[in-house]
Enzyme design. Sequence first.
Site, PDB file in Angstrom:
ATOM      1  N   ASP A 188     -12.129  -0.856  -3.990  1.00 28.58           N
ATOM      2  CA  ASP A 188     -11.272  -1.008  -2.809  1.00 28.58           C
ATOM      3  C   ASP A 188     -12.054  -1.720  -1.707  1.00 28.58           C
ATOM      4  OD1 ASP A 188      -8.541   0.756  -1.659  1.00 28.58           O
ATOM      5  OD2 ASP A 188      -9.820  -0.324  -0.233  1.00 28.58           O
ATOM      6  N   ALA A 189     -11.405  -2.658  -1.050  1.00 28.53           N
ATOM      7  CA  ALA A 189     -12.068  -3.448  -0.002  1.00 28.53           C
ATOM      8  C   ALA A 189     -12.128  -2.707   1.325  1.00 28.53           C
ATOM      9  CB  ALA A 189     -11.350  -4.781   0.169  1.00 28.53           C
TER      10      ALA A 189
ATOM     11  N   ASP B 204     -14.051  -6.415  -3.066  1.00 28.12           N
ATOM     12  CA  ASP B 204     -12.787  -7.142  -3.080  1.00 28.12           C
ATOM     13  C   ASP B 204     -12.400  -7.566  -4.500  1.00 28.12           C
ATOM     14  OD1 ASP B 204     -10.854  -9.396  -2.586  1.00 28.12           O
ATOM     15  OD2 ASP B 204     -11.407  -8.921  -0.512  1.00 28.12           O
TER      16      ASP B 204
ATOM     17  N   ALA C 138      -3.441  -4.518  -2.744  1.00 31.00           N
ATOM     18  CA  ALA C 138      -2.518  -5.527  -2.194  1.00 31.00           C
ATOM     19  C   ALA C 138      -2.459  -5.409  -0.686  1.00 31.00           C
ATOM     20  CB  ALA C 138      -1.118  -5.337  -2.771  1.00 31.00           C
ATOM     21  N   GLU C 139      -2.097  -6.522  -0.077  1.00 31.35           N
ATOM     22  CA  GLU C 139      -1.575  -6.482   1.289  1.00 31.35           C
ATOM     23  C   GLU C 139      -0.108  -6.123   1.096  1.00 31.35           C
ATOM     24  OE1 GLU C 139      -3.086  -6.918   4.149  1.00 31.35           O
ATOM     25  OE2 GLU C 139      -5.001  -7.744   3.524  1.00 31.35           O
TER      26      GLU C 139
ATOM     27  N   THR D   8       6.619  -4.988  -7.079  1.00 33.06           N
ATOM     28  CA  THR D   8       7.569  -4.375  -6.143  1.00 33.06           C
ATOM     29  C   THR D   8       8.997  -4.840  -6.429  1.00 33.06           C
ATOM     30  OG1 THR D   8       8.260  -4.400  -3.821  1.00 33.06           O
ATOM     31  CG2 THR D   8       6.956  -6.251  -4.539  1.00 33.06           C
ATOM     32  N   ASP D   9       9.948  -3.996  -6.059  1.00 30.86           N
ATOM     33  CA  ASP D   9      11.357  -4.404  -6.221  1.00 30.86           C
ATOM     34  C   ASP D   9      11.735  -5.521  -5.251  1.00 30.86           C
ATOM     35  OD1 ASP D   9      11.502  -2.988  -3.809  1.00 30.86           O
ATOM     36  OD2 ASP D   9      13.095  -1.630  -4.468  1.00 30.86           O
ATOM     37  N   GLU D  10      10.854  -5.780  -4.256  1.00 29.00           N
ATOM     38  CA  GLU D  10      11.177  -6.830  -3.282  1.00 29.00           C
ATOM     39  C   GLU D  10      11.148  -8.219  -3.897  1.00 29.00           C
ATOM     40  OE1 GLU D  10       9.630  -6.710   0.609  1.00 29.00           O
ATOM     41  OE2 GLU D  10       9.695  -4.535   0.745  1.00 29.00           O
TER      42      GLU D  10
ATOM     43  N   TYR E 209       5.283 -11.605   2.206  1.00 30.83           N
ATOM     44  CA  TYR E 209       4.807 -10.482   1.380  1.00 30.83           C
ATOM     45  C   TYR E 209       5.420 -10.536  -0.018  1.00 30.83           C
ATOM     46  CZ  TYR E 209       4.937  -5.958  -0.849  1.00 30.83           C
ATOM     47  OH  TYR E 209       4.861  -4.975  -1.796  1.00 30.83           O
ATOM     48  N   SER E 210       6.752 -10.566  -0.081  1.00 29.80           N
ATOM     49  CA  SER E 210       7.379 -10.476  -1.410  1.00 29.80           C
ATOM     50  C   SER E 210       7.125 -11.737  -2.230  1.00 29.80           C
ATOM     51  CB  SER E 210       8.865 -10.158  -1.303  1.00 29.80           C
ATOM     52  OG  SER E 210       9.529 -11.048  -0.440  1.00 29.80           O
ATOM     53  N   ALA E 211       6.990 -12.890  -1.547  1.00 26.03           N
ATOM     54  CA  ALA E 211       6.682 -14.122  -2.283  1.00 26.03           C
ATOM     55  C   ALA E 211       5.277 -14.043  -2.880  1.00 26.03           C
ATOM     56  CB  ALA E 211       6.802 -15.328  -1.360  1.00 26.03           C
TER      57      ALA E 211
ATOM     58  N   LYS F  29       3.702 -11.241  -3.682  1.00 25.80           N
ATOM     59  CA  LYS F  29       3.762 -10.269  -4.784  1.00 25.80           C
ATOM     60  C   LYS F  29       4.411 -10.905  -6.013  1.00 25.80           C
ATOM     61  CE  LYS F  29       2.726  -6.424  -5.002  1.00 25.80           C
ATOM     62  NZ  LYS F  29       1.418  -5.860  -5.473  1.00 25.80           N
TER      63      LYS F  29
ATOM     64  N   HIS G  24      15.057 -10.120   7.404  1.00 22.51           N
ATOM     65  CA  HIS G  24      15.128  -8.737   6.914  1.00 22.51           C
ATOM     66  C   HIS G  24      16.062  -8.605   5.698  1.00 22.51           C
ATOM     67  CE1 HIS G  24      15.497  -4.267   8.380  1.00 22.51           C
ATOM     68  NE2 HIS G  24      15.031  -4.370   7.151  1.00 22.51           N
TER      69      HIS G  24
HETATM   70  O1  DAU Z   1      10.618  -1.912  -1.794  1.00 23.87           O
HETATM   71  C1  DAU Z   1       9.259  -1.715  -2.024  1.00 23.87           C
HETATM   72  C2  DAU Z   1       8.508  -2.105  -0.794  1.00 23.87           C
HETATM   73  O2  DAU Z   1       8.788  -1.119   0.191  1.00 23.87           O
HETATM   74  C3  DAU Z   1       7.013  -2.251  -0.990  1.00 23.87           C
HETATM   75  O3  DAU Z   1       6.766  -3.278  -1.898  1.00 23.87           O
HETATM   76  C4  DAU Z   1       6.341  -2.580   0.352  1.00 23.87           C
HETATM   77  O4  DAU Z   1       4.958  -2.640   0.205  1.00 23.87           O
HETATM   78  C5  DAU Z   1       6.705  -1.515   1.352  1.00 23.87           C
HETATM   79  O5  DAU Z   1       6.168  -1.860   2.610  1.00 23.87           O
HETATM   80  C6  DAU Z   1       8.212  -1.324   1.454  1.00 23.87           C
HETATM   81  O6  DAU Z   1       8.816  -2.471   2.111  1.00 23.87           O
HETATM   82  P1  DAU Z   1       9.888  -2.316   3.285  1.00 23.87           P
HETATM   83  O7  DAU Z   1       9.813  -3.506   4.141  1.00 23.87           O
HETATM   84  O8  DAU Z   1      11.229  -1.912   2.766  1.00 23.87           O
HETATM   85  O9  DAU Z   1       9.241  -1.005   4.014  1.00 23.87           O
HETATM   86  P2  DAU Z   1       9.098  -0.593   5.527  1.00 23.87           P
HETATM   87  O10 DAU Z   1       8.593   0.806   5.550  1.00 23.87           O
HETATM   88  O11 DAU Z   1       8.373  -1.602   6.342  1.00 23.87           O
HETATM   89  O12 DAU Z   1      10.613  -0.610   6.044  1.00 23.87           O
HETATM   90  C7  DAU Z   1      11.615   0.174   5.419  1.00 23.87           C
HETATM   91  C8  DAU Z   1      12.919  -0.176   6.103  1.00 23.87           C
HETATM   92  O13 DAU Z   1      12.879   0.298   7.454  1.00 23.87           O
HETATM   93  C9  DAU Z   1      13.192  -1.668   6.200  1.00 23.87           C
HETATM   94  O14 DAU Z   1      14.591  -1.909   6.082  1.00 23.87           O
HETATM   95  C10 DAU Z   1      12.731  -2.027   7.603  1.00 23.87           C
HETATM   96  C11 DAU Z   1      13.033  -0.767   8.397  1.00 23.87           C
HETATM   97  N1  DAU Z   1      12.119  -0.518   9.513  1.00 23.87           N
HETATM   98  C12 DAU Z   1      10.782  -0.517   9.274  1.00 23.87           C
HETATM   99  C13 DAU Z   1       9.877  -0.306  10.304  1.00 23.87           C
HETATM  100  C14 DAU Z   1       8.390  -0.327  10.024  1.00 23.87           C
HETATM  101  C15 DAU Z   1      12.617  -0.266  10.795  1.00 23.87           C
HETATM  102  O15 DAU Z   1      13.846  -0.240  11.013  1.00 23.87           O
HETATM  103  N2  DAU Z   1      11.729  -0.057  11.809  1.00 23.87           N
HETATM  104  C16 DAU Z   1      10.373  -0.088  11.622  1.00 23.87           C
HETATM  105  O16 DAU Z   1       9.621   0.103  12.609  1.00 23.87           O
END
Ligand code: DAU
Length: 344
Positions: free
Chosen positions: A32-33, A58, A82-83, A124-126, A148-150, A152, A274
């Site tokens: 782990d880095a 790394d 990963a980032e 990831t599912d993204e 990010y998703s690109a 991954k 988004h």
């Molecule tokens: O789907 C798998 C992915 O889930 C992983 O590959 C990613 O590493 C992980 O970060 C996560 O991605 P998301 O972008 O879906 O996760 P995040 O927790 O950032 O956000 C979840 C949802 O909540 C998304 O629709 C954005 C929203 N959100 C997030 C944050 C941080 C908010 O509304 N407010 C926020 O402050």
Amino acid sequence: MRILVTGGAGFIGSHLVRRLVVQGGHEVVNLDALKYSGNLANLKAIETDARHTFVHGDIGDQPLVERLLREHRIEGVINAAAETHVDRSILDPGAFARTDVVGTGVLLEEARRAGLQRFLQVSTDEVYGSVETGMSIESDRLAPRSPYSASKAGGDLLALSYWTTYRFPVMVTRGSNTYGPNQYPEKFVPLFVTNAIDNQPLPLYGDGRQCRDWLAVQDHCSAIEHVFLRGEPGEIYNVGGGNEWENITVAEQIVGYLGKSRDLIRLVQDRPGHDRRYAVDCSKLRRLGWNPGVPFEEGLRTTIQWYQEHEDWWRTIKSGEFRTYYEQMYGKRLKEGSKFEVRS
Ligand code: DAU
């Protein structure tokens, strides 16, 4: 088995390493880095366990990877390094390409040259992009939309190319939104839980109606282990929790459980690009014998309790680099943001 796990001081990685060592009895070399979200405190439970060796470095460091595989007579690799945060990928896309694509490429090549038996790429599912209706299956076209998703997707496809081209036994898991203890508080669940504990606003992007499929970290790790040990080389496996919820609903559950006011929830300016919804069909993994075991309500409740009981863990993080990040990401948004209007 002797396994190299990368990213094993991070959220999913540390749960995975603990599981492989304590429950599985495997010998794990953990590379782990220790970038901003890697945290040795996540590995306290196994710090004196002889089956676990931590190495600070790394995945893109080719001589180091080559040496570790050889000296520890590694048999298989699980790449969980990963980032991972979409919002940070908007601020600094280059870091994502370097780790998630180039770093993955270095690991793959060294693992192939060492003739390893197995390589699992945690994806990831993204990578499927925003899925308005229905569910993604493994053969769907990839349509990532954030840096990010690109990135991954790049690592995911590079891994698969090693099966097609070299018959190197690679497997890919595409997991959904994972939550649980030890998650860095930039992510939705830990950010909202820790902000709510401190009576700080909960910044909900856009209209708050985006959907995610929530997967407990224990279930995600059991799926990774299952595929690593029983998956077919060259195959992709979706991993989801079967818990699709709108963000607003999860935010309401968090404030409800903590006994806080809904007024803490603020609608703020949306994340650029988004994705509206992700949803994965996991029947292929179920046919391989895996099922998720943690109901969402129970998983969320125990996660919230963990953050209540481990304030030292997250307060240390939130008082460091995180403050600058938080101000950059949310300062303006929260000043402009409107108070959440109760839905009829
Ligand atoms: O789907 C798998 C992915 O889930 C992983 O590959 C990613 O590493 C992980 O970060 C996560 O991605 P998301 O972008 O879906 O996760 P995040 O927790 O950032 O956000 C979840 C949802 O909540 C998304 O629709 C954005 C929203 N959100 C997030 C944050 C941080 C908010 O509304 N407010 C926020 O402050």
